[in-house]
Motif scaffolding. Structure first.
Motif, PDB file in Angstrom:
ATOM      1  N   MET A   1       0.846  -1.176   0.000  1.00  0.00           N
ATOM      2  CA  MET A   1       0.000   0.000   0.000  1.00  0.00           C
ATOM      3  C   MET A   1       0.891   1.239   0.000  1.00  0.00           C
ATOM      4  O   MET A   1       1.916   1.270   0.672  1.00  0.00           O
ATOM      5  CB  MET A   1      -0.923  -0.014   1.224  1.00  0.00           C
ATOM      6  N   ILE A   2       0.460   2.254  -0.716  1.00  0.00           N
ATOM      7  CA  ILE A   2       1.182   3.525  -0.780  1.00  0.00           C
ATOM      8  C   ILE A   2       0.271   4.610  -0.220  1.00  0.00           C
ATOM      9  O   ILE A   2      -0.917   4.673  -0.548  1.00  0.00           O
ATOM     10  CB  ILE A   2       1.577   3.853  -2.225  1.00  0.00           C
ATOM     11  N   CYS A   3       0.827   5.473   0.600  1.00  0.00           N
ATOM     12  CA  CYS A   3       0.061   6.578   1.185  1.00  0.00           C
ATOM     13  C   CYS A   3      -0.299   7.575   0.081  1.00  0.00           C
ATOM     14  O   CYS A   3       0.582   8.031  -0.652  1.00  0.00           O
ATOM     15  CB  CYS A   3       0.898   7.255   2.266  1.00  0.00           C
ATOM     16  N   PRO A   4      -1.577   7.933  -0.048  1.00  0.00           N
ATOM     17  CA  PRO A   4      -1.966   8.896  -1.078  1.00  0.00           C
ATOM     18  C   PRO A   4      -1.487  10.314  -0.774  1.00  0.00           C
ATOM     19  O   PRO A   4      -1.414  11.147  -1.667  1.00  0.00           O
ATOM     20  CB  PRO A   4      -3.493   8.824  -1.087  1.00  0.00           C
ATOM     21  N   ASN A   5      -1.124  10.575   0.464  1.00  0.00           N
ATOM     22  CA  ASN A   5      -0.684  11.911   0.856  1.00  0.00           C
ATOM     23  C   ASN A   5       0.800  12.133   0.564  1.00  0.00           C
ATOM     24  O   ASN A   5       1.164  13.052  -0.163  1.00  0.00           O
ATOM     25  CB  ASN A   5      -0.987  12.140   2.338  1.00  0.00           C
ATOM     26  N   CYS A   6       1.663  11.296   1.107  1.00  0.00           N
ATOM     27  CA  CYS A   6       3.109  11.493   0.964  1.00  0.00           C
ATOM     28  C   CYS A   6       3.743  10.556  -0.059  1.00  0.00           C
ATOM     29  O   CYS A   6       4.925  10.669  -0.344  1.00  0.00           O
ATOM     30  CB  CYS A   6       3.802  11.345   2.308  1.00  0.00           C
ATOM     31  N   ARG A   7       2.956   9.606  -0.574  1.00  0.00           N
ATOM     32  CA  ARG A   7       3.414   8.597  -1.533  1.00  0.00           C
ATOM     33  C   ARG A   7       4.443   7.650  -0.928  1.00  0.00           C
ATOM     34  O   ARG A   7       5.161   6.960  -1.634  1.00  0.00           O
ATOM     35  CB  ARG A   7       3.957   9.219  -2.818  1.00  0.00           C
ATOM     36  N   GLY A   8       4.506   7.595   0.397  1.00  0.00           N
ATOM     37  CA  GLY A   8       5.434   6.711   1.089  1.00  0.00           C
ATOM     38  C   GLY A   8       4.869   5.316   1.273  1.00  0.00           C
ATOM     39  O   GLY A   8       3.666   5.090   1.161  1.00  0.00           O
ATOM     40  N   LYS A   9       5.753   4.385   1.573  1.00  0.00           N
ATOM     41  CA  LYS A   9       5.362   2.997   1.786  1.00  0.00           C
ATOM     42  C   LYS A   9       5.499   2.568   3.244  1.00  0.00           C
ATOM     43  O   LYS A   9       5.356   1.402   3.559  1.00  0.00           O
ATOM     44  CB  LYS A   9       6.213   2.083   0.910  1.00  0.00           C
ATOM     45  N   ASN A  10       5.772   3.502   4.131  1.00  0.00           N
ATOM     46  CA  ASN A  10       5.964   3.207   5.542  1.00  0.00           C
ATOM     47  C   ASN A  10       4.607   3.174   6.253  1.00  0.00           C
ATOM     48  O   ASN A  10       4.288   4.022   7.074  1.00  0.00           O
ATOM     49  CB  ASN A  10       6.903   4.241   6.167  1.00  0.00           C
ATOM     50  N   ILE A  11       3.781   2.173   5.899  1.00  0.00           N
ATOM     51  CA  ILE A  11       2.423   2.041   6.402  1.00  0.00           C
ATOM     52  C   ILE A  11       2.374   0.886   7.399  1.00  0.00           C
ATOM     53  O   ILE A  11       2.867  -0.198   7.126  1.00  0.00           O
ATOM     54  CB  ILE A  11       1.439   1.742   5.250  1.00  0.00           C
ATOM     55  N   GLY A  12       1.790   1.144   8.551  1.00  0.00           N
ATOM     56  CA  GLY A  12       1.617   0.099   9.553  1.00  0.00           C
ATOM     57  C   GLY A  12       0.145  -0.214   9.737  1.00  0.00           C
ATOM     58  O   GLY A  12      -0.711   0.631   9.499  1.00  0.00           O
ATOM     59  N   ILE A  13      -0.151  -1.422  10.162  1.00  0.00           N
ATOM     60  CA  ILE A  13      -1.538  -1.821  10.405  1.00  0.00           C
ATOM     61  C   ILE A  13      -1.858  -1.610  11.888  1.00  0.00           C
ATOM     62  O   ILE A  13      -1.056  -1.960  12.757  1.00  0.00           O
ATOM     63  CB  ILE A  13      -1.788  -3.281   9.965  1.00  0.00           C
ATOM     64  N   ILE A  14      -2.997  -0.990  12.161  1.00  0.00           N
ATOM     65  CA  ILE A  14      -3.394  -0.741  13.548  1.00  0.00           C
ATOM     66  C   ILE A  14      -4.684  -1.455  13.907  1.00  0.00           C
ATOM     67  O   ILE A  14      -5.143  -1.376  15.040  1.00  0.00           O
ATOM     68  CB  ILE A  14      -3.509   0.774  13.848  1.00  0.00           C
ATOM     69  N   GLY A  15      -5.275  -2.117  12.953  1.00  0.00           N
ATOM     70  CA  GLY A  15      -6.502  -2.874  13.186  1.00  0.00           C
ATOM     71  C   GLY A  15      -6.983  -3.445  11.874  1.00  0.00           C
ATOM     72  O   GLY A  15      -6.375  -3.237  10.834  1.00  0.00           O
ATOM     73  N   GLN A  16      -8.101  -4.154  11.934  1.00  0.00           N
ATOM     74  CA  GLN A  16      -8.641  -4.741  10.718  1.00  0.00           C
ATOM     75  C   GLN A  16      -9.083  -3.623   9.773  1.00  0.00           C
ATOM     76  O   GLN A  16      -9.953  -2.818  10.112  1.00  0.00           O
ATOM     77  CB  GLN A  16      -9.817  -5.649  11.036  1.00  0.00           C
ATOM     78  N   LYS A  17      -8.422  -3.532   8.633  1.00  0.00           N
ATOM     79  CA  LYS A  17      -8.676  -2.520   7.596  1.00  0.00           C
ATOM     80  C   LYS A  17      -8.353  -1.099   8.057  1.00  0.00           C
ATOM     81  O   LYS A  17      -8.834  -0.128   7.484  1.00  0.00           O
ATOM     82  CB  LYS A  17     -10.105  -2.620   7.071  1.00  0.00           C
TER      83      LYS A  17
END
Length: 60
Positions: A1-17
């Motif tokens: 997944m890529i962040c639509p704001n910063c275009r970064g890939k440093n995304i963590g999961i904090i819950g279901q979806k």
């Protein structure tokens, strides 16, 4: 997944979806393959940022 704001890939999961971008500190929620983007305010409430992005940009 890529962040639509910063275009970064440093995304963590904090819950279901529910995801969190560590680069720009926004929360992402996936509903029906559409990202819903929220800024976390200082008091812990969420403010929607969906109006800043087109539905096409938010589609995953």
């Amino acid at each position: 997944m890529i962040c639509p704001n910063c275009r970064g890939k440093n995304i963590g999961i904090i819950g279901q979806k529910h995801y969190y971008c560590w680069n720009c500190a926004i929360e992402l929620t996936v509903i029906n393959n559409i990202l819903h983007i929220h800024e976390i305010e200082h008091d812990g409430t969420l403010s929607s940022l969906d109006d800043l992005f087109s539905e096409e940009e938010r589609r995953i």
